[in-house]
Design a protein around this motif. Structure first.
Motif, PDB file in Angstrom:
ATOM      1  N   CYS A 101       0.611  -1.459   0.314  1.00 31.74           N
ATOM      2  CA  CYS A 101      -0.216  -0.198  -0.313  1.00 31.74           C
ATOM      3  C   CYS A 101       1.741   1.818  -0.255  1.00 31.74           C
ATOM      4  CB  CYS A 101      -0.616  -0.027   1.247  1.00 31.74           C
ATOM      5  SG  CYS A 101      -1.791   1.002   1.259  1.00 31.74           S
ATOM      6  N   LEU A 103      -0.205   3.606   1.742  1.00 33.72           N
ATOM      7  CA  LEU A 103      -0.044   4.056   2.612  1.00 33.72           C
ATOM      8  C   LEU A 103       0.864   3.978   3.896  1.00 33.72           C
ATOM      9  CD1 LEU A 103      -3.558   5.395   2.677  1.00 33.72           C
ATOM     10  CD2 LEU A 103      -1.625   6.793   1.685  1.00 33.72           C
ATOM     11  N   GLU A 104       1.341   2.875   3.086  1.00 32.41           N
ATOM     12  CA  GLU A 104       1.907   2.191   4.943  1.00 32.41           C
ATOM     13  C   GLU A 104       3.302   2.262   5.602  1.00 32.41           C
ATOM     14  OE1 GLU A 104       1.946  -1.220   6.795  1.00 32.41           O
ATOM     15  OE2 GLU A 104       1.620  -1.361   4.750  1.00 32.41           O
ATOM     16  N   CYS A 107      -0.126   4.865   7.980  1.00 32.40           N
ATOM     17  CA  CYS A 107      -1.944   5.491   7.533  1.00 32.40           C
ATOM     18  C   CYS A 107      -2.698   5.245   8.552  1.00 32.40           C
ATOM     19  CB  CYS A 107      -1.797   3.156   6.498  1.00 32.40           C
ATOM     20  SG  CYS A 107      -4.399   3.353   6.435  1.00 32.40           S
ATOM     21  N   LYS A 110      -5.275   1.713   9.237  1.00 31.66           N
ATOM     22  CA  LYS A 110      -4.487   0.364   9.821  1.00 31.66           C
ATOM     23  C   LYS A 110      -4.288   0.066  10.655  1.00 31.66           C
ATOM     24  CE  LYS A 110      -1.567  -2.714   8.027  1.00 31.66           C
ATOM     25  NZ  LYS A 110      -0.023  -3.040   7.563  1.00 31.66           N
TER      26      LYS A 110
END
Length: 153
Positions: A101, A103-104, A107, A110
């Motif tokens: 992802c 955005l890892e 995020c 998550k």
């Protein structure tokens, strides 16, 4: 969050076995009481046996029973074993096949999803089979057995 039918059937099976703990039970009777496909239940029983939640006895007088007292079977453990994937969203899956992802690492969503998953499982970690195999459940099973016996006659 949603549990699979496999887990639902596993929990129903364990409840039934806890209530009928004085004897071996058959796949056929459990399937009949809960209106579950015997073929599907065989797979559930196989997995529960592999995990040592239940004992399976083959042969003419065979059947299944709990491997441990109901007070020792944790519902959270059963769910973790029977569920293939508890990830709420794809980025929570632990396999390398999931695409990375963008955005890892940054995020917030998550982390919130992980908190929600943890809270969900924490509820079940506080429950044991003895907590859900109640006298009311026993009465319902006994009533269902009587009704099914009348259908056969």
């Amino acid at each position: 969050m949603r549990l699979t039918l496999h887990t639902d059937y596993a929990l129903r099976t364990l409840i039934y076995l806890a209530i009928k703990n004085e004897r071996l039970a058959s796949i056929k009777e459990i399937a009949r009481i809960y209106s579950i496909s015997e073929n599907h239940l065989v797979k559930v029983i196989h997995r529960l046996g592999k995990a040592k939640f239940i004992q399976t006895h083959r042969g003419h007088k065979g059947g299944i029973k709990l491997n441990y007292p109901a007070e020792q079977i944790n519902i959270g453990d059963v769910i973790r074993f029977t569920e293939e994937d508890l990830a709420i969203v794809a980025c929570m899956q632990s396999d390398e096949a999931s695409p990375a992802c963008l955005l890892e690492g940054a995020c917030v969503l998550k982390r919130s999803m992980q908190e929600a998953q943890s809270a969900f499982l924490n509820v079940f970690d506080k429950l044991y089979l003895s907590d859900i195999a109640t006298p009311l459940e026993s009465a319902r099973i006994n009533a269902a057995e009587k009704a099914l016996a009348l259908e056969v006659e």
